[in-house]
Design an enzyme around this catalytic site. Structure first.
Site, PDB file in Angstrom:
ATOM      1  N   CYS A   2     -53.806  22.285 -54.932  1.00 25.74           N
ATOM      2  CA  CYS A   2     -53.388  23.681 -54.941  1.00 25.74           C
ATOM      3  C   CYS A   2     -54.526  24.578 -55.411  1.00 25.74           C
ATOM      4  O   CYS A   2     -55.540  24.120 -55.899  1.00 25.74           O
ATOM      5  CB  CYS A   2     -52.155  23.893 -55.812  1.00 25.74           C
ATOM      6  SG  CYS A   2     -50.735  22.894 -55.387  1.00 25.74           S
ATOM      7  N   ARG A  27     -59.747  21.873 -51.939  1.00 29.26           N
ATOM      8  CA  ARG A  27     -58.885  21.181 -52.900  1.00 29.26           C
ATOM      9  C   ARG A  27     -57.701  20.493 -52.224  1.00 29.26           C
ATOM     10  O   ARG A  27     -57.046  19.656 -52.827  1.00 29.26           O
ATOM     11  CB  ARG A  27     -58.367  22.184 -53.947  1.00 29.26           C
ATOM     12  CG  ARG A  27     -59.459  22.759 -54.817  1.00 29.26           C
ATOM     13  CD  ARG A  27     -58.938  23.871 -55.687  1.00 29.26           C
ATOM     14  NE  ARG A  27     -58.023  23.396 -56.700  1.00 29.26           N
ATOM     15  CZ  ARG A  27     -58.369  23.064 -57.941  1.00 29.26           C
ATOM     16  NH1 ARG A  27     -59.632  23.146 -58.312  1.00 29.26           N
ATOM     17  NH2 ARG A  27     -57.468  22.653 -58.823  1.00 29.26           N
ATOM     18  N   TRP A  74     -50.161  22.466 -52.173  1.00 31.50           N
ATOM     19  CA  TRP A  74     -50.108  21.067 -51.778  1.00 31.50           C
ATOM     20  C   TRP A  74     -48.734  20.564 -52.186  1.00 31.50           C
ATOM     21  O   TRP A  74     -48.402  20.515 -53.362  1.00 31.50           O
ATOM     22  CB  TRP A  74     -51.212  20.284 -52.491  1.00 31.50           C
ATOM     23  CG  TRP A  74     -51.388  18.869 -52.026  1.00 31.50           C
ATOM     24  CD1 TRP A  74     -52.082  18.445 -50.936  1.00 31.50           C
ATOM     25  CD2 TRP A  74     -50.878  17.685 -52.652  1.00 31.50           C
ATOM     26  NE1 TRP A  74     -52.051  17.072 -50.841  1.00 31.50           N
ATOM     27  CE2 TRP A  74     -51.308  16.584 -51.891  1.00 31.50           C
ATOM     28  CE3 TRP A  74     -50.102  17.455 -53.787  1.00 31.50           C
ATOM     29  CZ2 TRP A  74     -50.993  15.274 -52.218  1.00 31.50           C
ATOM     30  CZ3 TRP A  74     -49.774  16.142 -54.117  1.00 31.50           C
ATOM     31  CH2 TRP A  74     -50.220  15.075 -53.342  1.00 31.50           C
ATOM     32  N   ASN A  99     -49.815  25.997 -60.089  1.00 34.28           N
ATOM     33  CA  ASN A  99     -50.354  24.663 -59.841  1.00 34.28           C
ATOM     34  C   ASN A  99     -49.747  23.709 -60.855  1.00 34.28           C
ATOM     35  O   ASN A  99     -49.535  24.083 -62.007  1.00 34.28           O
ATOM     36  CB  ASN A  99     -51.875  24.630 -60.017  1.00 34.28           C
ATOM     37  CG  ASN A  99     -52.610  25.405 -58.950  1.00 34.28           C
ATOM     38  OD1 ASN A  99     -52.016  25.864 -57.983  1.00 34.28           O
ATOM     39  ND2 ASN A  99     -53.904  25.562 -59.132  1.00 34.28           N
ATOM     40  N   GLY A 100     -49.506  22.463 -60.447  1.00 32.65           N
ATOM     41  CA  GLY A 100     -49.002  21.476 -61.383  1.00 32.65           C
ATOM     42  C   GLY A 100     -47.573  21.078 -61.079  1.00 32.65           C
ATOM     43  O   GLY A 100     -47.034  21.342 -60.009  1.00 32.65           O
ATOM     44  N   GLU A 483     -64.768   0.814 -51.887  1.00 35.95           N
ATOM     45  CA  GLU A 483     -65.033   2.224 -51.590  1.00 35.95           C
ATOM     46  C   GLU A 483     -65.123   2.460 -50.086  1.00 35.95           C
ATOM     47  O   GLU A 483     -64.637   3.474 -49.577  1.00 35.95           O
ATOM     48  CB  GLU A 483     -66.325   2.654 -52.286  1.00 35.95           C
ATOM     49  CG  GLU A 483     -66.808   4.061 -51.958  1.00 35.95           C
ATOM     50  CD  GLU A 483     -65.871   5.171 -52.418  1.00 35.95           C
ATOM     51  OE1 GLU A 483     -66.150   6.344 -52.095  1.00 35.95           O
ATOM     52  OE2 GLU A 483     -64.849   4.887 -53.079  1.00 35.95           O
ATOM     53  N   LYS A 487     -62.714   5.039 -48.035  1.00 37.55           N
ATOM     54  CA  LYS A 487     -63.231   6.137 -47.221  1.00 37.55           C
ATOM     55  C   LYS A 487     -62.645   6.098 -45.817  1.00 37.55           C
ATOM     56  O   LYS A 487     -62.269   7.119 -45.254  1.00 37.55           O
ATOM     57  CB  LYS A 487     -64.761   6.079 -47.159  1.00 37.55           C
ATOM     58  CG  LYS A 487     -65.448   6.528 -48.412  1.00 37.55           C
ATOM     59  CD  LYS A 487     -65.297   8.030 -48.616  1.00 37.55           C
ATOM     60  CE  LYS A 487     -65.522   8.424 -50.054  1.00 37.55           C
ATOM     61  NZ  LYS A 487     -64.437   8.073 -50.969  1.00 37.55           N
ATOM     62  N   HIS A 506     -58.001 -17.439 -49.488  1.00 42.92           N
ATOM     63  CA  HIS A 506     -56.799 -17.451 -50.316  1.00 42.92           C
ATOM     64  C   HIS A 506     -55.700 -16.557 -49.742  1.00 42.92           C
ATOM     65  O   HIS A 506     -54.770 -16.198 -50.465  1.00 42.92           O
ATOM     66  CB  HIS A 506     -57.140 -17.029 -51.749  1.00 42.92           C
ATOM     67  CG  HIS A 506     -58.037 -18.003 -52.450  1.00 42.92           C
ATOM     68  ND1 HIS A 506     -57.622 -19.242 -52.861  1.00 42.92           N
ATOM     69  CD2 HIS A 506     -59.355 -17.919 -52.783  1.00 42.92           C
ATOM     70  CE1 HIS A 506     -58.621 -19.884 -53.437  1.00 42.92           C
ATOM     71  NE2 HIS A 506     -59.688 -19.095 -53.394  1.00 42.92           N
TER      72      HIS A 506
END
Length: 610
Positions: A2, A27, A74, A99-100, A483, A487, A506
């Site tokens: 947000c 963001r 968001w 926000n939050g 990583e 991505k 395994h």
């Protein structure tokens, strides 16, 4: 997650608000909105989708105003719909952006319904708008109403508020989510990120948890969580207003991948120029603290946690001290055994990652006084809450999928391993000189890896049609496989998993067939022959191998085995260089699939909710 922008001025602020929202797009968000005070009403425009659509709607409706707030959302509570988009308005008199996450929103919603308030959205934010309005009716003072409403909220939040009948003030509050004030000449600003307002002012004030603020044209007033007047220092932002310009690149992610030689060089500048000066690099008292510690615990999430996994190898092999890495959101909720002699290291690009911040708070509650933050954003919450700090110098990172933040974290953690070793008398002058000499070559090796982009783009043609992939690595390079898989998942939406290569037999080997590409990180190190054996296991099952090897590795291409050679093996620093090709593979695969590279679905850059 947000974004908030607010402004009070003597000029039309709608262009300022929309430009601020554009600068916050990195963001992550799914809807956006603006509310300004008009003559006799709060004028509001909201849209699902991108800020450009909101900007067009605002122009079409001739939206203008000198006081207002704006937001990119968001979704957490409620779907991606216009009624759920911010700002939320109560009784036509109060508008709020937030926000939050408000943890007690259901309790407050029931209370407010009993007071006669009707809800138009599914969000927790609408609770805030009605709470402020409830207290505003009683006090007739927006600042006082915001204080009282904030006191009723449990959870993490940053809020901005305007009132129809008070056109000379914007209020705000912060708890657990970032909030910054911008100071101008006869005008002032509020934002969740300084990048939103840096084109208007570089004079900023960072709010602390519990702060409530009143912003007027002539100045600002801040009170702390006890309601007492608080003086927060004014600072000059170092963010370059041009940092959000793409220049010759197609996407921010591509730009930031190519900025890594400079970002790593800048991050290493102090240690290369001045040696491993422990107090100079990490803060006064660091040498004495590092000498006394008996172990290290790294707390992080996502990409930063993979940097921590690499650091565990470095710290144990160089500093000869036990090191563990744990996800912040797991650590804070389990029983742990406190150890006052353990160094707690938190890693966060933004310095506001809620999971990591709360884990740090938990560690301090347990008596851990030796804390170190590795962070890319000065004056952010996690560094302020830590005893020692090492700032990476990646510059502003806008693409949601972290790239240059990751590699600068890696070299910072390598520096930490050297610093702990030196403080504990385990780094000889010759070892220090050799390590610094090796660090000098890293930016150049990264550039050599970037030069492989055309070859990697050709691989991406084959990957684009796949729906699954495996990544393999061993030792230091297993975290790079993790990583790489992350991505690819983040931006191409291809399901990808990473394994330590020895784990194939395994269980994961059951997944391998001719339609499953297997990416192998295969540097010329002590585990190379073991990796080759794991590769044979894949080929025997018809799997197709894509191998990132070193220049001096003895690999040859054959049917089903594709090889790209990165620069000559960099020894312990090899993970930094091998991070580059997996970033490029994800980027070019996403391009071929036509996804939104910089703003992947469902994700946000700064994760400030739990």
């Amino acid at each position: 997650m947000c974004g908030i922008v607010g402004a009070i001025a003597n000029r039309d602020i709608v262009p300022i608000l929309t430009e601020g929202l554009k600068r916050l797009e990195y963001r992550g968000y799914d809807s956006a909105g603006i509310a300004v005070l008009g003559e006799g009403s709060i004028r509001r425009v909201r849209r699902v989708g991108r800020v450009a659509e909101l900007e067009g709607a605002a122009k079409a409706e001739h939206l203008q105003g000198i006081v207002g707030i704006a937001h990119t959302r968001w979704a957490t509570h409620g779907g991606v719909t216009e009624p759920n988009a911010h700002p939320h308005v109560s009784s036509g008199e109060i508008a709020v952006v937030h926000n939050g996450i408000i943890e007690n929103h259901e309790e407050q919603r029931a209370r407010l319904k009993n007071l006669g308030y009707a809800f138009e959205s599914q969000t927790d934010t609408e609770v805030i708008a009605h709470l402020v309005h409830h207290y505003y009716k009683a006090t007739g003072d927006l600042f006082e109403a915001t204080k009282k409403a904030a006191a009723d909220l449990h959870g993490a939040y940053a809020i901005g508020v305007v009132a129809l009948n008070e056109p000379d003030i914007v209020t705000g509050a912060r708890m657990g989510c970032p909030m910054v004030v911008g100071l101008g000449d006869g005008e002032n600003f509020l934002a969740s990120d300084v990048s939103a307002i840096v084109s208007e002012t570089r004079r900023v004030i960072y709010l602390e948890d519990g702060d409530v603020i009143a912003i007027r044209r002539g100045g600002v007033e801040i009170v702390d969580r006890q309601g007492k007047t608080a003086i927060r220092p004014e600072r000059k932002s170092e963010i370059d207003a041009n940092a959000v310009d793409l220049g010759p690149y197609s996407h921010y992610m591509q730009k930031e991948i190519h900025e890594q030689p400079r970002a790593v060089s800048d991050t290493l500048e102090a240690v290369i120029d001045g040696g491993v000066d422990v107090d100079g690099l990490f803060g006064e008292g660091a040498a004495a603290s590092f000498k006394d510690i008996d172990s290290v615990l790294i707390l992080a999430s996502g990409t930063s946690s993979y940097a921590g996994l690499v650091a565990r190898f470095w710290i144990e092999s160089i500093a000869k001290i036990p090191c563990n890495t744990e996800l912040g959101h797991e650590y804070r909720y389990r029983d742990t055994i406190p150890n006052p002699r353990q160094l707690i290291v938190t890693i966060s690009q933004s310095g506001e990652t809620l999971d990591t911040m709360e884990a740090l708070k938990r560690a301090k509650e347990l008596g851990h006084a030796q804390t170190l933050a590795i962070c890319n954003v000065r004056e952010s919450a996690i560094p302020r809450a830590s005893r020692f700090v090492y700032y990476t110098r990646a510059g502003m990172e806008i693409g949601v999928a972290s790239t240059k933040a990751f590699t600068t974290q890696l070299v910072s953690l390598f520096t930490l391993a050297l610093a702990i070793a030196k403080a504990r008398g385990r780094l000889t002058p010759d070892d220090e000189a050799a390590a610094i000499a090796q660090l000098r070559f890293v930016p150049g090796s990264i550039q050599h890896a970037l030069n492989l982009e055309p070859q990697i783009a050709a691989w991406a043609e084959r990957f684009a049609g796949k729906e699954h992939a495996l990544f393999l690595g061993r030792g230091l390079h297993y975290p790079i496989a993790l990583e790489g898989a992350l991505k690819l998942k983040e931006i191409s939406y291809i399901h990808a998993e990473a394994y330590a290569a020895g784990e194939l037999k395994h269980g994961p080997l059951a997944l391998v067939d001719s339609s499953m590409p297997v990416v192998v990180i295969a540097p010329n190190d002590l585990l190379l022959e073991k990796v080759k054996s794991n590769m044979q296991e894949v080929r025997a099952r018809g799997g197709e191998l894509y191998v990132f090897a070193d220049l001096d590795s003895h690999f040859s291409e054959s049917e089903g085995v594709h090889v790209i050679r990165t620069p000559r093996h960099m020894g312990r620093l090899s993970p930094v260089v091998h991070a580059i090709p997996v970033q490029l593979l994800a980027y070019h695969t996403a391009l071929k699939r036509g996804t939104d590279v910089d703003k992947p679905r469902n994700l946000a850059k700064s994760v400030t909710v739990e």
